[in-house]
Design a protein around this motif. Structure first.
Motif, PDB file in Angstrom:
ATOM      1  N   ALA A 160       0.826  -1.212   0.000  1.00 56.84           N
ATOM      2  CA  ALA A 160       0.000   0.000   0.000  1.00 56.84           C
ATOM      3  C   ALA A 160       0.856   1.257   0.000  1.00 56.84           C
ATOM      4  N   ALA A 161       1.996   1.207   0.674  1.00 57.32           N
ATOM      5  CA  ALA A 161       2.880   2.369   0.752  1.00 57.32           C
ATOM      6  C   ALA A 161       3.461   2.742  -0.607  1.00 57.32           C
ATOM      7  N   ARG A 162       3.362   1.833  -1.579  1.00 59.35           N
ATOM      8  CA  ARG A 162       3.934   2.085  -2.907  1.00 59.35           C
ATOM      9  C   ARG A 162       2.906   2.617  -3.906  1.00 59.35           C
ATOM     10  N   PHE A 163       1.674   2.852  -3.468  1.00 60.18           N
ATOM     11  CA  PHE A 163       0.664   3.429  -4.357  1.00 60.18           C
ATOM     12  C   PHE A 163       0.824   4.947  -4.368  1.00 60.18           C
ATOM     13  N   ALA A 164       1.021   5.489  -5.548  1.00 60.11           N
ATOM     14  CA  ALA A 164       1.210   6.933  -5.666  1.00 60.11           C
ATOM     15  C   ALA A 164      -0.095   7.689  -5.464  1.00 60.11           C
ATOM     16  N   ASP A 165      -1.216   7.066  -5.822  1.00 61.87           N
ATOM     17  CA  ASP A 165      -2.522   7.710  -5.745  1.00 61.87           C
ATOM     18  C   ASP A 165      -3.261   7.235  -4.507  1.00 61.87           C
ATOM     19  N   GLU A 166      -3.723   8.155  -3.669  1.00 61.95           N
ATOM     20  CA  GLU A 166      -4.372   7.796  -2.409  1.00 61.95           C
ATOM     21  C   GLU A 166      -5.666   7.025  -2.632  1.00 61.95           C
ATOM     22  N   GLU A 167      -6.438   7.411  -3.628  1.00 61.79           N
ATOM     23  CA  GLU A 167      -7.692   6.706  -3.903  1.00 61.79           C
ATOM     24  C   GLU A 167      -7.428   5.257  -4.311  1.00 61.79           C
TER      25      GLU A 167
END
Length: 387
Positions: A196-203
């Motif tokens: 999850a920490a590697r997702f650039a987009d919060e949504e």
């Protein structure tokens, strides 16, 4: 880097050029298979669903079947329906038609039975096969490739050797403008915070975490807490005692690049948004591969410690094992031995480059061992029971 493949009117180039005889339901599957058997090079899929399903479960089956027809590795599609199926043949063909490839449909009840349908379907399929036989490979950029990543029949060598090698390939492909898909939601449980920490987009990050939570909630409704142990006998026999151990090894397939987004099962990557994606699939290997291929993956790389022969009807599956004993005992099924990292001191980059070169050769037409042996396993994820 340039590869050789088949131009499509819409979407990326294909690395194979199949005529797909696509049944709308289990009721039409045998007839579709008999039609495909009449035409060399044609393939069918043994779907068990498509009728007596409702709501989101029916929609998922429809999306998956349509996704197979839309996949770039398919040059033409003949849709075969019974007539009273939950998924109608003409409707399914209409979902595929915007891709610009030849699509026709035939209905068993309208033709007057299976014998007449097989005869007429064989005629149509033969005409389609002749038409796409004129297609020739042309040069295209590797950035059009969508790589599906899978692991199954795992043991500790998967997390130590073969999965990191796949991650190396994923990073390299993404850096070259391509896309890769990490799948198997059950097999990120316990490691989801790291991904999850590697997702650039919060949504997209929230969407990913919701997918993981929903899987756990469904299991609890059935009386199984996935975090309390390892539910898969093969993984336990291989030495992975908990789902967290499996997940911490599984996640290495995703390499190190940021995630662009999270996809529903069989959802296609958004146009113009290449990169690393997560797809919500089950841990069951065949259902998971089917979802990624329906989502557009032209090639699959599959890590297995204990060994599996799995292939796909329309996408080549490259098999890599981190266990040298498995490579020796299942040499007929394994393409790459990443176990040399453990037994011979080979470097991760060395095996990663070997796997990348193998993927490139397969994209350019080389058969994988699964293809050569005719492995065409197929299964669709179900959300609910049949009504």
């Amino acid at each position: 880097m340039k590869l050789m493949g088949y131009r499509r009117a819409q979407g990326p180039h294909g690395i194979r050029n199949y005529l797909l005889v696509l049944p709308t339901s289990v009721c039409a599957a045998d007839t579709a298979e008999k039609i495909a058997c009449q035409v060399p090079g044609a393939v069918s899929v043994p779907t068990q669903h498509g009728c007596c399903q409702i709501g989101s479960d029916l929609a998922l089956t429809e999306r998956t079947l349509a996704g197979f027809g839309m996949n770039a590795n398919v040059g033409a599609v003949l849709v075969v329906g019974l007539g009273c199926d939950g998924i109608q043949a003409r409707h399914l063909a209409g979902m595929i038609e915007p891709m610009g490839k030849p699509v026709q449909s035939i209905v068993i009840q309208e033709e007057g039975g299976t014998l007449k349908t097989i005869a007429e379907g064989g005629r149509i399929a033969a005409d389609m096969a002749r038409a796409i036989s004129a297609d020739v490979r042309e040069e295209f950029d590797i950035g059009e490739i969508i790589l599906g990543m899978e692991c199954g029949g795992s043991d500790p060598t998967s997390g130590l050797a073969s999965n990191p090698a796949i991650g190396y390939v994923s990073d390299k492909l993404v850096d070259m403008g391509g896309s890769s898909i990490l799948s198997e939601t059950t097999e990120v449980i316990g490691a989801e915070h790291l991904l999850a920490a590697r997702f650039a987009d919060e949504e997209e990050r929230r969407k990913f975490l919701r997918m993981v939570r929903d899987v756990e909630d469904r299991a609890i409704m059935l009386g199984q807490d996935l975090r309390s142990g390892q539910p898969t006998p093969g993984n336990k026999e291989g030495g992975l005692s908990t789902i967290e151990e499996k997940s911490l090894g599984c996640m290495y397939k995703a390499g190190t690049r940021p995630f662009t987004g999270a996809l529903e099962y069989a959802e296609r990557i958004p146009e113009g948004k290449r990169g690393l994606y997560f797809m919500d699939t089950p841990g069951q290997d065949i259902d998971s591969i089917t979802g990624m291929v329906a989502g557009g993956a032209q090639v699959i790389v599959f890590s297995t410690g204990r060994g599996t022969p799995t292939g796909s009807p329309i996408a080549p599956v490259v098999k890599i094992t981190g266990n040298s004993e498995t490579f020796r005992s299942m040499r007929d099924n394994m393409d790459i031995n990443a176990g040399r990292i453990i037994t011979e001191g080979a470097s991760l980059s060395q095996i990663g480059e070997e796997l990348f070169e193998m993927m490139v050769k397969v994209c350019n037409g080389r058969q994988t061992k699964a293809e050569a042996l005719g492995h065409r396993e197929f299964g669709i994820y179900k959300l609910a029971g049949t009504f």
